[in-house]
Every structure is written in structure tokens, then in C-alpha cells.
Design a protein around this motif. Structure first.
Motif, mmCIF file in Angstrom:
data_model
loop_
_atom_site.group_PDB
_atom_site.id
_atom_site.type_symbol
_atom_site.label_atom_id
_atom_site.label_comp_id
_atom_site.label_asym_id
_atom_site.label_seq_id
_atom_site.Cartn_x
_atom_site.Cartn_y
_atom_site.Cartn_z
ATOM 1 N N SER A 39 0.838 -1.197 0.000
ATOM 2 C CA SER A 39 0.000 0.000 0.000
ATOM 3 C C SER A 39 0.871 1.243 0.000
ATOM 4 N N VAL A 40 0.370 2.326 -0.597
ATOM 5 C CA VAL A 40 1.112 3.577 -0.646
ATOM 6 C C VAL A 40 0.800 4.394 0.601
ATOM 7 N N ALA A 41 1.844 4.806 1.310
ATOM 8 C CA ALA A 41 1.708 5.690 2.471
ATOM 9 C C ALA A 41 2.039 7.108 2.021
ATOM 10 N N ARG A 42 1.044 7.964 1.940
ATOM 11 C CA ARG A 42 1.228 9.334 1.434
ATOM 12 C C ARG A 42 1.535 10.277 2.584
ATOM 13 N N ARG A 43 2.745 10.805 2.560
ATOM 14 C CA ARG A 43 3.223 11.671 3.635
ATOM 15 C C ARG A 43 3.783 12.971 3.068
ATOM 16 N N THR A 44 4.439 13.721 3.899
ATOM 17 C CA THR A 44 4.824 15.090 3.550
ATOM 18 C C THR A 44 5.901 15.154 2.463
ATOM 19 N N SER A 45 6.773 14.157 2.348
ATOM 20 C CA SER A 45 7.910 14.271 1.433
ATOM 21 C C SER A 45 7.509 14.347 -0.038
ATOM 22 N N CYS A 46 6.252 13.985 -0.353
ATOM 23 C CA CYS A 46 5.796 14.125 -1.736
ATOM 24 C C CYS A 46 4.862 15.319 -1.903
ATOM 25 N N GLY A 47 4.519 15.978 -0.793
ATOM 26 C CA GLY A 47 3.614 17.120 -0.853
ATOM 27 C C GLY A 47 2.260 16.858 -0.252
ATOM 28 N N CYS A 48 2.031 15.624 0.236
ATOM 29 C CA CYS A 48 0.765 15.324 0.894
ATOM 30 C C CYS A 48 0.833 15.768 2.365
#
Length: 355
Positions: free
Chosen positions: A345-354
Motif C-alpha cells: 500500500s502507498v503511504a502518502r506523507r509530507t515528502s511528496c507534498g501530501c
């Protein structure tokens, strides 16, 4: 037919029994030419060294084994020591999580776990340390040569972890590497509108890293983005130091006139964390200037700043499933081999802009 013994190996290779024993227990004490002759004789005979009086035939050691290549990252360990209040789990790497999963499942079934990392003495030494002392064992990809696994699997249940299924008659577990990286790249392209992407892979011999690169390629082609046949750069050991080195190289290319990527996708979290250090050192903001992503979901990925967008793979479950397959194989040695693909699963966090 009875199992070959140390006497058979000694006779076939023309050495003493003591020399055969030293080859397996202390390989560096034997001349390379002699060692190779003994190991070749052992392979030809199908000999697996026994580590205790009960031996392999009884299958009653009450122990399961795990063999893996040691990718200990001294950079991660140093960082952890500097953080006096850091959680111990911060530096838990890929293999550590698998070990936790195997230990948990082994305890449930009344087994202990024997762990061996391929550091000194090569794969033959690793096999000697584990094969004769366990009822069955799991092997991470690229740890033990295929021909050695073929020999061992005639005597013991073996489960292959990660990578492609190299031996059809062995149980096998892997995760959806390609699917996970494809979804991550799609997220950067579709949700963040990023078009200039760079991918930092691992060794060509790493099946997991290569599968992740294929997923990245698929996402880029779907979006009509140019994509090369090779990763932009490779991290040979996939450590934090590799992440820093490759990030510096990409920034240096930009300084020399090439367009700087809007995002760098790394084949694992350790390299991505190294990249965060390099970008901070060079005054490049994440994610404002460059987005950074990893793969694995190690605990440290949540604790760095900014928190790392990554693909979480079920590392502990990988270990647990390996034990379950070993237990099933011990109960029914004739059942058909099983191949499992675990989801990610994709964990969307700050390093990509989320957020």
C-alpha cells in the motif's frame, strides 16, 4: 537410499573427515582449492551437514531457521546512537521486520528461531550453520546459490522469500513490488502534476529493486512521459550513504545544465532517507523543490523530517507466512508447492507534498 555422510564426502574429495568438518565450521582455515573440492563433492552427493545428534532425519530440533544477506546500514545505526531518546524501532530495517514476524509465528507453534546472516565464510558457511540445526528454514533471495538450495531442499523444507520463484518445487512468498511502485509513480504524476521524475534503483541482481523499476516505467509510459531502459542511477548496497551519493550526483547534473527532477523515487527507504539528508545539506527543500519517495515502510520512514512517502510492504507478515508454510510442509511433505503474492500500500506523507 541412505543419506550421504561426512565419510562419503571425505572419501570422494580425498581429504580427512576433520578437513570436511573444518570446511563447514571454519572455512577460512582450509586452503581455497581444498575447500572448493570438498564443497563440490558435498553438492554432488547431496550432503547437508548435521549440527546435532538428532540430525536431519528425525526433524525434531524444534527450531526453524532464517538466512538473509546482511545489509546492516552503519549510517542508520550512527544516527540512532546520536538520538538518545530515539525509539529502538527507528533503525529496524527490512530483515529485522521479517525476523520479528517469524519469531512471533514460531513461538505460536512452539518453535525457536535460528538466524544466520551471510557475512563471513560465504553461503556454504551459512548453510552449514543453519541446515543441520533446524527442521526447516526460510531464505531471502540471493542469499544461497540455487544449486545449494536444491541439495538442501531434498532433506529440509525450504521457503524462498522475495524475488522471483527460482525453484518450482519450493514454497515461495513475495510482495507486489511492481504494483506498489506503479501506484506510487501514478500518485506523483496524477495527483501532484509532476512530470520530471528520476528513479534510483539497486543492483541489477536485485529482483525486488528491478520489479520496482518496472512498475515505475509502466506508470511513466501510461502518462506519456519519457523513460529510460535503466534507472537514472543505482545504489549498489541501497544504504543511506548510497542515497546521499546518488542525490548529490543528480543535483550536480542539474548544476551542469540538465533539468533538475521534480521528484526522485528510490528503490528503498534507506536510500530515500539518505537523500533527505543530502537535500537538506545542499539547501534544497522537500517537497517544495523536490519530492522524495521510498519503498518498504521501515519505522524510520515515519520519523524523519519530513515524513517519507513510501510503499509499505507487509514485512512482518512475510515472516509470519514463511513460518506457516514451513509448518504446513513439515506436516505434509507431499503437498503441492505454494506461491504467495502479498499486497502493498502507498503511504502518502509530507515528502511528496501530501499533508
Amino acid at each position: 537410499m541412505s543419506a550421504p555422510t561426512v565419510y562419503d564426502v571425505a572419501e570422494r574429495s580425498g581429504v580427512s573427515i576433520a578437513t570436511v568438518s573444518r570446511v563447514y565450521r571454519n572455512p577460512d582455515s582450509v586452503r581455497a582449492q581444498t575447500r572448493d573440492r570438498v564443497l563440490e563433492a558435498a553438492r554432488a552427493l547431496g550432503y547437508v551437514p548435521s549440527g546435532n545428534a538428532r540430525g536431519l532425519a528425525s526433524r525434531t530440533t524444534g527450531v526453524l531457521g532464517l538466512c538473509f544477506p546482511d545489509y546492516a546500514d552503519p549510517d542508520a545505526e550512527t544516527d540512532a546512537e546520536a538520538e538518545a531518546e530515539a525509539d529502538d524501532s527507528a533503525v529496524m530495517l527490512y530483515s529485522d521486520q521479517i525476523i520479528r514476524g517469524m519469531e512471533r509465528a514460531a513461538r505460536r507453534h512452539g518453535y525457536a528461531l535460528l538466524i544466520a546472516a551471510s557475512l563471513v565464510g560465504g553461503p556454504e558457511s551459512l548453510v552449514a550453520k543453519v541446515a543441520g540445526r533446524v527442521d526447516g528454514f526460510a531464505v531471502l533471495a540471493r542469499t544461497v546459490p540455487t544449486e545449494d538450495l536444491e541439495v538442501i531442499s531434498r532433506r529440509l523444507p525450504v521457503v524462498m522469500l522475495a524475488g522471483p520463484r527460482e525453484i518450482d518445487h519450493l514454497d515461495h512468498i513475495e510482495v507486489a513490488n511492481s504494483d506498489g511502485e506503479r501506484e506510487l509513480a501514478r500518485h506523483l504524476i496524477r495527483d501532484h502534476g509532476l512530470r520530471r521524475l528520476a528513479f534510483v534503483g539497486g543492483q541489477r541482481e536485485s529482483p525486488d529493486a528491478e520489479a520496482r523499476f518496472r512498475g515505475y516505467q509502466e506508470a511513466c509510459r501510461e502518462a506519456g512521459l519519457p523513460v529510460a531502459d535503466e534507472p537514472d542511477l543505482r545504489g549498489e548496497m541501497m544504504t543511506q550513504a548510497d542515497g546521499e551519493r546518488t542525490t548529490d550526483a543528480l543535483l550536480d547534473r542539474a548544476a551542469a545544465g540538465r533539468e533538475r527532477p521534480q521528484a526522485i523515487l528510490f528503490a528503498n527507504d534507506q536510500m530515500a532517507i539518505g537523500a533527505l539528508h543530502a537535500l537538506e545539506r545542499r539547501g534544497v527543500r522537500v517537497p517544495d523543490d523536490i519530492a522524495v519517495t521510498g519503498f518498504d515502510g521501515i519505522p524510520l520512514s515515519r520519523m524523519v523530517r519530513p515524513p517519507l512517502t513510501t510503499v509499505r510492504q507487509p514485512m512482518r507478515r512475510l515472516g509470519e507466512e514463511a513460518v506457516e508454510l514451513l509448518i504446513q510442509r513439515l506436516a505434509d511433505p507431499t503437498r503441492d508447492p505454494v506461491s504467495l503474492m502479498l499486497p502493498v500500500s502507498v503511504a502518502r506523507r509530507t515528502s511528496c507534498g501530501c499533508a
